[in-house]
Design a protein around this motif. Sequence first.
Motif, PDB file in Angstrom:
ATOM      1  N   ALA A 125      25.486  38.700  72.246  1.00 39.54           N
ATOM      2  CA  ALA A 125      24.944  37.639  71.403  1.00 39.54           C
ATOM      3  C   ALA A 125      23.461  37.877  71.118  1.00 39.54           C
ATOM      4  O   ALA A 125      22.990  37.705  69.983  1.00 39.54           O
ATOM      5  N   ARG A 126      22.711  38.297  72.130  1.00 42.50           N
ATOM      6  CA  ARG A 126      21.297  38.623  71.915  1.00 42.50           C
ATOM      7  C   ARG A 126      21.159  39.791  70.943  1.00 42.50           C
ATOM      8  O   ARG A 126      20.289  39.790  70.065  1.00 42.50           O
ATOM      9  N   LEU A 127      22.010  40.797  71.113  1.00 45.28           N
ATOM     10  CA  LEU A 127      21.939  41.963  70.241  1.00 45.28           C
ATOM     11  C   LEU A 127      22.226  41.600  68.792  1.00 45.28           C
ATOM     12  O   LEU A 127      21.614  42.158  67.871  1.00 45.28           O
ATOM     13  N   MET A 128      23.136  40.657  68.565  1.00 47.06           N
ATOM     14  CA  MET A 128      23.401  40.235  67.203  1.00 47.06           C
ATOM     15  C   MET A 128      22.161  39.568  66.599  1.00 47.06           C
ATOM     16  O   MET A 128      21.797  39.827  65.445  1.00 47.06           O
ATOM     17  N   VAL A 129      21.497  38.707  67.375  1.00 41.72           N
ATOM     18  CA  VAL A 129      20.275  38.056  66.897  1.00 41.72           C
ATOM     19  C   VAL A 129      19.202  39.101  66.610  1.00 41.72           C
ATOM     20  O   VAL A 129      18.510  39.044  65.583  1.00 41.72           O
ATOM     21  N   ILE A 130      19.070  40.057  67.504  1.00 42.42           N
ATOM     22  CA  ILE A 130      18.048  41.101  67.348  1.00 42.42           C
ATOM     23  C   ILE A 130      18.292  41.924  66.091  1.00 42.42           C
ATOM     24  O   ILE A 130      17.376  42.141  65.279  1.00 42.42           O
ATOM     25  N   GLU A 131      19.524  42.386  65.902  1.00 46.49           N
ATOM     26  CA  GLU A 131      19.828  43.197  64.728  1.00 46.49           C
ATOM     27  C   GLU A 131      19.659  42.392  63.445  1.00 46.49           C
ATOM     28  O   GLU A 131      19.182  42.907  62.431  1.00 46.49           O
ATOM     29  N   PHE A 132      20.011  41.121  63.495  1.00 49.24           N
ATOM     30  CA  PHE A 132      19.904  40.277  62.304  1.00 49.24           C
ATOM     31  C   PHE A 132      18.448  40.128  61.880  1.00 49.24           C
ATOM     32  O   PHE A 132      18.108  40.310  60.696  1.00 49.24           O
ATOM     33  N   PHE A 133      17.568  39.816  62.825  1.00 46.06           N
ATOM     34  CA  PHE A 133      16.185  39.524  62.450  1.00 46.06           C
ATOM     35  C   PHE A 133      15.303  40.771  62.376  1.00 46.06           C
ATOM     36  O   PHE A 133      14.144  40.683  61.958  1.00 46.06           O
ATOM     37  N   GLN A 134      15.838  41.907  62.729  1.00 43.84           N
ATOM     38  CA  GLN A 134      15.169  43.144  62.332  1.00 43.84           C
ATOM     39  C   GLN A 134      15.396  43.413  60.850  1.00 43.84           C
ATOM     40  O   GLN A 134      14.598  44.092  60.199  1.00 43.84           O
ATOM     41  N   ARG A 135      16.465  42.853  60.341  1.00 45.14           N
ATOM     42  CA  ARG A 135      16.898  43.135  58.964  1.00 45.14           C
ATOM     43  C   ARG A 135      16.510  42.021  57.991  1.00 45.14           C
ATOM     44  O   ARG A 135      16.151  42.296  56.839  1.00 45.14           O
ATOM     45  N   TYR A 136      16.582  40.760  58.460  1.00 49.41           N
ATOM     46  CA  TYR A 136      16.375  39.622  57.555  1.00 49.41           C
ATOM     47  C   TYR A 136      15.238  38.712  58.027  1.00 49.41           C
ATOM     48  O   TYR A 136      14.975  38.606  59.225  1.00 49.41           O
ATOM     49  N   LYS A 137      14.622  38.049  57.050  1.00 46.18           N
ATOM     50  CA  LYS A 137      13.596  37.050  57.354  1.00 46.18           C
ATOM     51  C   LYS A 137      14.206  35.677  57.572  1.00 46.18           C
ATOM     52  O   LYS A 137      13.779  34.925  58.446  1.00 46.18           O
ATOM     53  N   THR A 138      15.208  35.343  56.760  1.00 45.22           N
ATOM     54  CA  THR A 138      15.815  34.023  56.853  1.00 45.22           C
ATOM     55  C   THR A 138      17.185  34.054  56.197  1.00 45.22           C
ATOM     56  O   THR A 138      17.567  35.050  55.560  1.00 45.22           O
ATOM     57  N   CYS A 139      17.926  32.957  56.341  1.00 46.18           N
ATOM     58  CA  CYS A 139      19.274  32.876  55.787  1.00 46.18           C
ATOM     59  C   CYS A 139      19.657  31.413  55.607  1.00 46.18           C
ATOM     60  O   CYS A 139      19.049  30.515  56.201  1.00 46.18           O
ATOM     61  N   THR A 140      20.676  31.172  54.804  1.00 52.26           N
ATOM     62  CA  THR A 140      21.248  29.832  54.661  1.00 52.26           C
ATOM     63  C   THR A 140      22.771  29.964  54.632  1.00 52.26           C
ATOM     64  O   THR A 140      23.314  31.031  54.310  1.00 52.26           O
ATOM     65  N   ALA A 141      23.454  28.863  54.964  1.00 50.13           N
ATOM     66  CA  ALA A 141      24.920  28.900  54.989  1.00 50.13           C
ATOM     67  C   ALA A 141      25.487  27.501  54.825  1.00 50.13           C
ATOM     68  O   ALA A 141      24.814  26.502  55.102  1.00 50.13           O
ATOM     69  N   GLU A 142      26.731  27.445  54.365  1.00 50.08           N
ATOM     70  CA  GLU A 142      27.512  26.203  54.360  1.00 50.08           C
ATOM     71  C   GLU A 142      28.417  26.225  55.579  1.00 50.08           C
ATOM     72  O   GLU A 142      29.090  27.219  55.842  1.00 50.08           O
ATOM     73  N   ILE A 143      28.438  25.109  56.319  1.00 50.08           N
ATOM     74  CA  ILE A 143      29.172  25.046  57.580  1.00 50.08           C
ATOM     75  C   ILE A 143      30.290  24.021  57.478  1.00 50.08           C
ATOM     76  O   ILE A 143      30.107  22.920  56.948  1.00 50.08           O
ATOM     77  N   SER A 144      31.449  24.370  57.973  1.00 52.01           N
ATOM     78  CA  SER A 144      32.556  23.420  58.056  1.00 52.01           C
ATOM     79  C   SER A 144      33.332  23.691  59.338  1.00 52.01           C
ATOM     80  O   SER A 144      33.071  24.642  60.061  1.00 52.01           O
ATOM     81  N   LYS A 145      34.314  22.843  59.616  1.00 58.18           N
ATOM     82  CA  LYS A 145      35.135  22.958  60.828  1.00 58.18           C
ATOM     83  C   LYS A 145      36.365  23.786  60.519  1.00 58.18           C
ATOM     84  O   LYS A 145      36.959  23.679  59.448  1.00 58.18           O
ATOM     85  N   PHE A 146      36.758  24.638  61.485  1.00 56.22           N
ATOM     86  CA  PHE A 146      37.955  25.448  61.296  1.00 56.22           C
ATOM     87  C   PHE A 146      38.640  25.636  62.631  1.00 56.22           C
ATOM     88  O   PHE A 146      38.066  26.223  63.558  1.00 56.22           O
ATOM     89  N   LEU A 147      39.885  25.132  62.745  1.00 56.17           N
ATOM     90  CA  LEU A 147      40.656  25.208  63.977  1.00 56.17           C
ATOM     91  C   LEU A 147      39.812  24.714  65.151  1.00 56.17           C
ATOM     92  O   LEU A 147      39.378  23.572  65.154  1.00 56.17           O
ATOM     93  N   LEU A 148      39.540  25.573  66.155  1.00 58.69           N
ATOM     94  CA  LEU A 148      38.783  25.126  67.321  1.00 58.69           C
ATOM     95  C   LEU A 148      37.300  25.444  67.211  1.00 58.69           C
ATOM     96  O   LEU A 148      36.552  25.231  68.166  1.00 58.69           O
ATOM     97  N   GLY A 149      36.847  25.945  66.054  1.00 57.21           N
ATOM     98  CA  GLY A 149      35.455  26.357  65.949  1.00 57.21           C
ATOM     99  C   GLY A 149      34.839  26.051  64.605  1.00 57.21           C
ATOM    100  O   GLY A 149      35.233  25.114  63.918  1.00 57.21           O
ATOM    101  N   SER A 150      33.856  26.864  64.218  1.00 54.37           N
ATOM    102  CA  SER A 150      33.099  26.655  62.987  1.00 54.37           C
ATOM    103  C   SER A 150      33.459  27.711  61.951  1.00 54.37           C
ATOM    104  O   SER A 150      33.718  28.867  62.276  1.00 54.37           O
ATOM    105  N   LEU A 151      33.454  27.293  60.684  1.00 56.23           N
ATOM    106  CA  LEU A 151      33.617  28.194  59.556  1.00 56.23           C
ATOM    107  C   LEU A 151      32.263  28.320  58.871  1.00 56.23           C
ATOM    108  O   LEU A 151      31.650  27.318  58.502  1.00 56.23           O
ATOM    109  N   VAL A 152      31.790  29.541  58.726  1.00 56.81           N
ATOM    110  CA  VAL A 152      30.447  29.788  58.203  1.00 56.81           C
ATOM    111  C   VAL A 152      30.542  30.591  56.915  1.00 56.81           C
ATOM    112  O   VAL A 152      31.043  31.728  56.915  1.00 56.81           O
ATOM    113  N   ASN A 153      30.070  30.010  55.817  1.00 58.40           N
ATOM    114  CA  ASN A 153      29.959  30.722  54.549  1.00 58.40           C
ATOM    115  C   ASN A 153      28.490  30.970  54.267  1.00 58.40           C
ATOM    116  O   ASN A 153      27.729  30.033  53.983  1.00 58.40           O
ATOM    117  N   VAL A 154      28.088  32.223  54.402  1.00 60.20           N
ATOM    118  CA  VAL A 154      26.683  32.594  54.209  1.00 60.20           C
ATOM    119  C   VAL A 154      26.365  32.559  52.718  1.00 60.20           C
ATOM    120  O   VAL A 154      27.076  33.152  51.906  1.00 60.20           O
TER     121      VAL A 154
END
Length: 478
Positions: A443-472
């Motif tokens: 999980a840390r590595l995903m955050v690290i790789e993401f913010f080495q590449r991007y400054k910021t992001c936005t997404a639409e969030i909804s519920k899906f089954l037992l978790g979250s559905l993320v549309n970037v």
Amino acid sequence: MASSDDQSLNLPLKEIPGDYGLPIIGPILDRYNYNYFQGHDEFIKSRMEKYKSSVFRMNMLPGQFIKVSDPKVIVVADALSFPILFDLSKVEKSNVLDGTFMPCLSFTGGCRTCAYLDPSEEKHRKLKSLFLSLIASRHDKFIPESQRCFNALFDGLEADVAEKGSANFNTLNDNMAFDLVFRIFFDINPADTMLGNKGPSMITKWLVLQLHPLITLGLPKIMSIVEDLFLHTFSYPSFLVKSDYQKIYDVIYTSSTSILDEAETLGLSKEEACHNLVFLAGFNAYGGMKALFPALMKWLCLGGQKLHKDLAEEIRTVIESEGGVLTLGSIEKMTLTKSVVYEALRIEPPVPYQYARAKQDLVINSHDACYQVKKGEMLFGYQPFATKDPKIFENPEEFIGTRFIGEGEKLLKYVYWSNERETVNPTVDNKQCPAKNIVVLLARLMVIEFFQRYKTCTAEISKFLLGSLVNVKTLTKH
């Protein structure tokens, strides 16, 4: 009488409030309210308010029909009562992974896998030891393989955002997670095997057919009778996924010579060990990543530009100070990154439910009272409320990226996602996720790789089954 905490000496002993209703009708009513009419959080919250207690009785799905064991449970939904689930001197964990039912063993080659064993069982010790050995032997793969897989994921997100205006993170994440699991644990690219690009759909179907009694699709309430009929009334047979399962088993078997040889030295057959490796890879690892990474991306996107700026600055500064090389040591220096991951695991744990059965008469204490539990009764831990306990966490419903920095680290003992406290590590004698530390690292590595590449992001969030559905929606590069 055993007690979950010495503080119980200062608290009144009360009867556990709540009831199970009439036979057959009670479980069905609870199931409909829990799944459809109120929803999980509101169902639990309404009963906490009604009984003025975070410990109470109810029926837990699947309820009356798909019934391997009794649907009656005692809910523990606060930070103090929840750890009774980890105290193996007072509770046992045999066949309680999925709570009030257990999938047919034919889904796992006739084997009762490690996740369903109690630590008192000798086979649990052997299998957990095997898993810990496998994880230790692959330590040099975690960083390079995750970097490869995360960057492939981000390439896909960028392409979809550019072409379609948004990207379904969950779908791309499923493909990435399956690839990552097989590269890390078995040193293979699954696309180069007989699985081709169908591995994620194969393993997802296998998961759904086992866990459908726990799933709610979120359809309109008018469809609740139809959904309940097909999801919560009867079990689906394993032959529907037998061919897919065999292919996954064969790929893992041929790629795991050394670990299967080690299993034999522990007194396990290669066949049983391989069925357990399939479960570890498919159910625990891949299934966990299906929930973990979308939740992490959700909270990163909702964190706002200030958090994004601070993360990017910390990550880039630490890596530059280490000569541009990412190491385990440099990751440990990223205190904000660590805190953000812990906060995501706190506010939206990948596995929201944990179970145990009392092996003796015992007493559970909450903040305001103690409650007597009889031997044999099932305990149901509702983690989304336990790790958002307002008596422990300030502004518990708010994602605070800095929550676990400095003095905030003391709160880690109340983060329970791994089937134990975050301050505890997995051993052969507990039921904690054997890959607990690897999950946090990835999980840390995903955050690290993401913010080495991007400054910021936005997404639409909804519920899906037992978790979250993320549309970037947007990805802004440095």
